[in-house]
Scaffold this motif. Structure first.
Motif, PDB file in Angstrom:
ATOM      1  N   MET A  58       0.903  -1.160   0.000  1.00 54.67           N
ATOM      2  CA  MET A  58       0.000   0.000   0.000  1.00 54.67           C
ATOM      3  C   MET A  58       0.935   1.201   0.000  1.00 54.67           C
ATOM      4  N   SER A  59       1.443   1.576  -1.175  1.00 50.36           N
ATOM      5  CA  SER A  59       2.608   2.446  -1.294  1.00 50.36           C
ATOM      6  C   SER A  59       2.299   3.878  -0.919  1.00 50.36           C
ATOM      7  N   THR A  60       3.363   4.641  -0.790  1.00 51.61           N
ATOM      8  CA  THR A  60       3.241   6.079  -0.542  1.00 51.61           C
ATOM      9  C   THR A  60       2.554   6.762  -1.709  1.00 51.61           C
ATOM     10  N   PHE A  61       2.666   6.186  -2.894  1.00 48.74           N
ATOM     11  CA  PHE A  61       2.075   6.826  -4.070  1.00 48.74           C
ATOM     12  C   PHE A  61       0.547   6.703  -4.040  1.00 48.74           C
ATOM     13  N   ALA A  62       0.058   5.522  -3.658  1.00 47.84           N
ATOM     14  CA  ALA A  62      -1.389   5.345  -3.572  1.00 47.84           C
ATOM     15  C   ALA A  62      -1.980   6.250  -2.496  1.00 47.84           C
ATOM     16  N   ARG A  63      -1.301   6.316  -1.356  1.00 46.65           N
ATOM     17  CA  ARG A  63      -1.809   7.167  -0.280  1.00 46.65           C
ATOM     18  C   ARG A  63      -1.667   8.654  -0.623  1.00 46.65           C
ATOM     19  N   THR A  64      -0.694   8.977  -1.494  1.00 50.54           N
ATOM     20  CA  THR A  64      -0.587  10.357  -1.964  1.00 50.54           C
ATOM     21  C   THR A  64      -1.824  10.741  -2.764  1.00 50.54           C
ATOM     22  N   VAL A  65      -2.340   9.799  -3.557  1.00 48.15           N
ATOM     23  CA  VAL A  65      -3.569  10.045  -4.305  1.00 48.15           C
ATOM     24  C   VAL A  65      -4.719  10.338  -3.346  1.00 48.15           C
ATOM     25  N   ILE A  66      -4.835   9.498  -2.297  1.00 48.22           N
ATOM     26  CA  ILE A  66      -5.908   9.682  -1.317  1.00 48.22           C
ATOM     27  C   ILE A  66      -5.779  11.041  -0.648  1.00 48.22           C
ATOM     28  N   PHE A  67      -4.550  11.399  -0.265  1.00 47.07           N
ATOM     29  CA  PHE A  67      -4.290  12.688   0.388  1.00 47.07           C
ATOM     30  C   PHE A  67      -4.661  13.847  -0.534  1.00 47.07           C
ATOM     31  N   THR A  68      -4.320  13.736  -1.795  1.00 53.12           N
ATOM     32  CA  THR A  68      -4.555  14.824  -2.749  1.00 53.12           C
ATOM     33  C   THR A  68      -6.042  14.995  -3.021  1.00 53.12           C
ATOM     34  N   ILE A  69      -6.759  13.871  -3.165  1.00 52.74           N
ATOM     35  CA  ILE A  69      -8.200  13.955  -3.402  1.00 52.74           C
ATOM     36  C   ILE A  69      -8.911  14.632  -2.229  1.00 52.74           C
ATOM     37  N   ALA A  70      -8.490  14.258  -1.031  1.00 54.86           N
ATOM     38  CA  ALA A  70      -9.083  14.882   0.145  1.00 54.86           C
ATOM     39  C   ALA A  70      -8.803  16.383   0.169  1.00 54.86           C
ATOM     40  N   GLU A  71      -7.588  16.765  -0.241  1.00 52.06           N
ATOM     41  CA  GLU A  71      -7.224  18.180  -0.256  1.00 52.06           C
ATOM     42  C   GLU A  71      -8.030  18.937  -1.301  1.00 52.06           C
ATOM     43  N   ILE A  72      -8.267  18.315  -2.453  1.00 48.88           N
ATOM     44  CA  ILE A  72      -9.073  18.951  -3.496  1.00 48.88           C
ATOM     45  C   ILE A  72     -10.515  19.122  -3.042  1.00 48.88           C
ATOM     46  N   ASN A  73     -11.036  18.088  -2.384  1.00 49.88           N
ATOM     47  CA  ASN A  73     -12.429  18.152  -1.920  1.00 49.88           C
ATOM     48  C   ASN A  73     -12.638  19.251  -0.872  1.00 49.88           C
ATOM     49  N   ARG A  74     -11.557  19.598  -0.147  1.00 48.77           N
ATOM     50  CA  ARG A  74     -11.668  20.661   0.862  1.00 48.77           C
ATOM     51  C   ARG A  74     -11.523  22.051   0.257  1.00 48.77           C
ATOM     52  N   ASN A  75     -11.115  22.117  -0.983  1.00 50.00           N
ATOM     53  CA  ASN A  75     -10.872  23.413  -1.641  1.00 50.00           C
ATOM     54  C   ASN A  75     -12.178  23.915  -2.251  1.00 50.00           C
ATOM     55  N   PRO A  76     -12.756  24.975  -1.710  1.00 47.93           N
ATOM     56  CA  PRO A  76     -14.051  25.454  -2.225  1.00 47.93           C
ATOM     57  C   PRO A  76     -13.958  26.117  -3.593  1.00 47.93           C
ATOM     58  N   LYS A  77     -12.749  26.502  -4.014  1.00 47.31           N
ATOM     59  CA  LYS A  77     -12.599  27.195  -5.285  1.00 47.31           C
ATOM     60  C   LYS A  77     -12.365  26.242  -6.449  1.00 47.31           C
ATOM     61  N   LEU A  78     -11.931  25.043  -6.152  1.00 58.37           N
ATOM     62  CA  LEU A  78     -11.651  24.072  -7.203  1.00 58.37           C
ATOM     63  C   LEU A  78     -12.775  23.043  -7.253  1.00 58.37           C
ATOM     64  N   LEU A  79     -13.458  22.920  -8.369  1.00 54.14           N
ATOM     65  CA  LEU A  79     -14.601  22.025  -8.539  1.00 54.14           C
ATOM     66  C   LEU A  79     -15.648  22.241  -7.436  1.00 54.14           C
ATOM     67  N   PRO A  80     -16.132  23.452  -7.281  1.00 55.55           N
ATOM     68  CA  PRO A  80     -17.137  23.699  -6.224  1.00 55.55           C
ATOM     69  C   PRO A  80     -18.410  22.878  -6.477  1.00 55.55           C
ATOM     70  N   GLY A  81     -18.917  22.272  -5.406  1.00 58.15           N
ATOM     71  CA  GLY A  81     -20.130  21.474  -5.507  1.00 58.15           C
ATOM     72  C   GLY A  81     -19.907  20.081  -6.042  1.00 58.15           C
ATOM     73  N   ILE A  82     -18.666  19.733  -6.312  1.00 60.91           N
ATOM     74  CA  ILE A  82     -18.346  18.414  -6.856  1.00 60.91           C
ATOM     75  C   ILE A  82     -17.371  17.728  -5.917  1.00 60.91           C
ATOM     76  N   THR A  83     -17.636  16.466  -5.622  1.00 65.53           N
ATOM     77  CA  THR A  83     -16.778  15.692  -4.728  1.00 65.53           C
ATOM     78  C   THR A  83     -16.145  14.543  -5.511  1.00 65.53           C
ATOM     79  N   LEU A  84     -14.830  14.384  -5.290  1.00 61.98           N
ATOM     80  CA  LEU A  84     -14.109  13.304  -5.946  1.00 61.98           C
ATOM     81  C   LEU A  84     -13.980  12.104  -5.018  1.00 61.98           C
ATOM     82  N   GLY A  85     -13.969  10.935  -5.596  1.00 59.03           N
ATOM     83  CA  GLY A  85     -13.692   9.712  -4.848  1.00 59.03           C
ATOM     84  C   GLY A  85     -12.562   8.953  -5.525  1.00 59.03           C
ATOM     85  N   TYR A  86     -12.290   7.718  -5.107  1.00 62.80           N
ATOM     86  CA  TYR A  86     -11.179   6.980  -5.707  1.00 62.80           C
ATOM     87  C   TYR A  86     -11.453   5.484  -5.639  1.00 62.80           C
ATOM     88  N   ARG A  87     -10.836   4.756  -6.474  1.00 62.79           N
ATOM     89  CA  ARG A  87     -10.892   3.306  -6.504  1.00 62.79           C
ATOM     90  C   ARG A  87      -9.482   2.786  -6.722  1.00 62.79           C
TER      91      ARG A  87
END
Length: 811
Positions: free
Chosen positions: A51-80
């Motif tokens: 469960m590499s640092t790269f996969a968890r980096t994706v999770i971390f980044t998605i969470a950071e994007i979802n917290r950003n109200p200016k980037l994709l407002p009203g849209i939530t990203l998930g991951y698989r």
């Protein structure tokens, strides 16, 4: 690049239309659903053991994007997450991602694999837009891979940087080791192609396979004359190569690594450090993602008990198991990640993690740009707006328009080939205080910098191979010594040139560059220096002697003038028209003086004066002699009964004759000077190593007309004097004039071939000698016998003695 081959493979973007507040779960051979929410979902594929640092980096980044109200407002990203271990499993994962049933939606993006070869297969399978971490330059071909983008530089720029590095340290003769994988094969092909442009030669090319005998490889490495070895291979091949070569003593070689392994300290062992110490190569730049390091250390199976993948990674790190086993201890979940060395926690520089971070943000910004709408038009493309339900794979090519700066300070954009800005850290393997390997930044290679400043190296921070205090030399042939040039040997590589001596007048360069016309090569033939100039100078012996003789001639002429003037009433002075004698002496003085104009550095006035003054002075001189000769003939005939010619050729006629004869020469010289006068000239044809300063005659017709006129007058005078040679010696000068004209003609006839064949200043010396010789001939032959009588035989200087033989002859 293959450093991520077993870690993270895919990130897919799905348009969600029917997952209302549900948790979508996907468990299968390829992976397991980690998180999803209403809106859009990203899919990530990973390799089950890590469960590499790269996969968890994706999770971390998605969470950071979802917290950003200016980037994709009203849209939530998930991951698989998907398992991508091995090419077969990876391709199966790509198909599963494409045809996934849970949380059905349209896949419009793919965060791809780091292996160049596998990335090709994925692009064949998936028609959607993709962002990869593979570096092969071949993937930039938009005709074959139209949907390919990446956040790591193309290997084309890595190879260019390596060649710039070799050029910087003057490593022109290198060895090259590569493996049978697309990353290595493509990089090798690019290196060999571009190396010719940098004048870098490859001494040997070793194709490494795990089954190849090492003794042959080692023999090649040891016997080679090149001291730089390029290891352009993937991580697994490099690890295998180093593990097999560490048993042999390979010293004095500077290893240059490719980006795939140059920062992997896990290659370190006591035996390998003696080989790898001082190794250099280019790496993905270091980056600091705020909060990512702390987040990566939060990995814990107790906090994610439902995640079998987290448990698998934990078990692999600590060598334990979550199920009872007789061979392994039970995992408690409270183990400390920092307590033991492991690959997961070795993320101090976050080099590749930052590219994963940028890749996820690229998707988000592309989608954000795609969904913008103002007055019914997309402000970026100027086309009609696109709603969420209308998003198509081809529309996500908005990645071409992405241009943003992340929290890491990286500016992210893609060129026409889907490549980012190419920037690398130049790193150096060094031994730390505790004996462990340290990767130290010693420079940077940035293609966005001005040409010539792309590579910046901190030489003071470099540790060289073998503990040397300076860079090794690696050339097939040392630069040619001064005075020689490179000569390509057709039987050897271009770097193994021969050195040939440069000819005179050239300096050592690629082709022995010829010096400019007024310059000549110095003794070592390393630079061009001004050619020495040559002309007849007063300071040299020849010029001094000629000056002395000219002055002697002037002095003797003046002395004779004084003698004649003091005895002007004596019969021997008056016998042949004393006026013509004084005028002849004056013209001889001019002849002697005009020879001085030929000595010294030529100038415009001296060039015009020397030839014209010489021509007019000599014509005046010969005109006087001709007048005296005619007077002798007429005087003798006047003694015959009934002849009155002397009355018709009186002093006035004599003066007019001299003036007319001289005027013709004056007219010739005037025409010469007005049409094409003599000018100073630098003669660089006769001597190659020096410049002759001379007077070009200008008009050749004018020059030879002046000499020809003098010659005609001298010949006429000689013929008349020759006819009068048998007249009484005591009365006339005919015999003396004959001798003087004979000397004059002999001198000037000899002068012509000597003048034409004499080089440089000797040409001028010959002309001066001719002037002086003919002038002395006239002075000595005509005036010395009379001066002898005047001074030493005054009894013969009487009218009776002068007329004695005439009376005898006429009787």
């Amino acid at each position: 690049m293959c450093i991520l081959q077993v870690i993270i493979c895919f990130l897919t973007l799905l348009v969600r239309t029917n997952c209302d507040n549900q948790t979508c779960t996907f468990i299968g051979k390829s992976g397991y659903l980690e998180f999803s929410q209403e809106g859009y979902m990203l899919e990530v594929m990973f390799c089950m053991p890590f469960m590499s640092t790269f996969a968890r980096t994706v999770i971390f980044t998605i969470a950071e994007i979802n917290r950003n109200p200016k980037l994709l407002p009203g849209i939530t990203l998930g991951y698989r997450l998907y398992n991508g271990c091995g090419s077969e499993n990876l391709i199966r994962a790509a198909i599963e991602a494409l045809n996934g049933e849970s949380c059905s939606g349209q896949m419009i993006g793919l965060l791809g694999h780091s292996s160049s070869g596998i990335s090709q297969y994925i692009n064949y399978i998936l028609s959607s837009l993709s962002v990869h971490l593979s570096t092969c330059a071949c993937l930039s071909n938009k005709k074959i891979y139209p949907t390919f983008f990446r956040t790591v530089p193309s290997d084309f720029f890595q190879v260019t940087g390596l060649l710039e590095l070799m050029k910087y340290f003057d490593w022109r003769w290198v060895g090259f080791v590569y493996s049978l994988e697309m990353y290595s094969l493509e990089g090798t092909e690019t290196f060999l192609k571009l190396s010719k442009q940098y004048s870098i030669c490859v001494e040997y090319l070793i194709k490494y396979t795990r089954t190849k005998r090492m003794d042959k490889i080692v023999e090649t490495l040891k016997s080679s004359t090149s001291n730089v070895i390029v290891l352009f291979m993937g991580l697994s091949y490099t690890e295998d190569f180093l593990s097999r070569i560490e048993d042999y003593s390979i010293t004095g070689k500077q290893f240059i690594g490719s980006e795939s392994w140059i920062t992997q300290t896990k290659l370190t062992s006591a035996e390998r450090m003696s080989i790898l110490q001082g190794a250099m190569g280019f790496a993905i730049p270091e980056a600091t993602v705020p909060g990512l390091g702390d987040y990566l250390l939060t990995l814990n199976p107790l906090e994610e008990p439902q995640s079998e993948i987290v448990k698998g990674v934990w078990a692999d790190i600590f060598g334990c198991t979550f199920t009872p086993s007789k061979t392994s201890a039970m995992c408690t979940g409270s183990e400390d990640l920092l307590s033991i060395p492991n690959n997961y926690a070795a993320f101090t520089d976050l080099r590749t993690e930052s590219n994963v971070y940028n890749a996820v943000y690229s998707f988000a910004y592309a989608l954000h740009s795609l969904l913008q709408c103002k007055n019914g038009l997309n402000p970026t493309t100027g086309k009609a707006c696109v709603s969420q339900s209308q998003v198509q794979p081809k529309d996500v090519k908005h990645l071409h328009n992405v241009n943003f700066t992340t929290s890491t300070g990286d500016r992210v954009f893609f060129d026409k080939n889907g490549d980012p800005a190419s920037r690398y850290d130049l790193v150096n393997w060094q031994i730390g205080e505790n004996g462990s390997a340290e990767i130290v930044n010693i420079g940077v290679y940035d293609t966005s910098l001005p040409e010539g400043a792309n590579l910046q190296v901190l030489n003071s921070k470099i540790t060289w191979s073998g503990g040397n205090n300076k860079a090794v030399r690696s050339v097939c042939r040392e630069p040619c010594p001064p005075g020689t040039r490179k000569a390509i040997n057709k039987n050897r590589p271009v770097c193994c040139f021969d050195c040939l001596k440069c000819p005179e007048g050239t300096i050592n360069s690629l082709d022995c560059m010829a010096c400019p016309p007024e310059f000549w090569s110095n003794e070592n033939k390393v630079k061009c220096i001004s050619k020495p100039t040559e002309y007849l100078s007063y300071k040299e012996i020849m010029g001094t002697l000629l000056t002395i003789f000219s002055c002697i001639g002037v002095f003797l002429s003046l002395l004779v003038f004084i003698i004649f003037f003091t005895h002007k009433e004596t019969p021997i002075v008056r016998a042949n028209n004393s006026e013509l004698s004084f005028l002849l002496l004056f013209s001889l003085i001019l002849c002697f003086l005009c020879s001085l104009t030929f000595i010294g550095r030529p100038s415009e006035w001296s060039c015009m004066l020397r030839h014209t003054a010489f021509g007019i002075a000599f014509v005046l001189c010969i005109a006087c002699v001709l007048g005296k000769t005619m007077l002798v003939l007429l005087a003798f005939r006047a003694t015959l009964p009934g002849n009155n010619m002397m009355r018709r050729f009186g002093p006035l006629q004599q003066r007019l004759t001299v003036v007319m004869i001289t005027s013709v020469q004056v007219v010739i010289c005037t025409l010469w000077l007005s049409s094409n006068p003599p000018i100073p000239k630098k003669n660089m044809k006769y001597y190659k190593e020096k410049i002759i300063l001379e007077c070009a005659v200008g008009s050749a017709v004018g020059f030879w007309a002046v000499l020809g006129y003098i010659g005609c007058l001298a010949l006429l005078c000689f013929m008349l004097a020759f006819l009068a040679r048998k007249l009484p010696d005591s009365f006339n000068e005919a015999k003396l004039i004959t001798f003087s004209m004979l000397i004059f003609c002999a001198v000037w006839i000899t002068f012509i071939p000597a003048y034409v064949s004499s080089p440089g200043k000797f040409t001028v010396a010959v002309e001066i000698f001719a002037i002086l010789a003919s002038s002395f001939g006239l002075l000595i032959c005509i005036f010395v016998p009379k001066c002898y009588i005047i001074i030493f035989r005054p009894e013969q200087n009487s009218k009776k003695h002068v007329t004695a033989k005439v009376q005898t002859r006429t009787s």
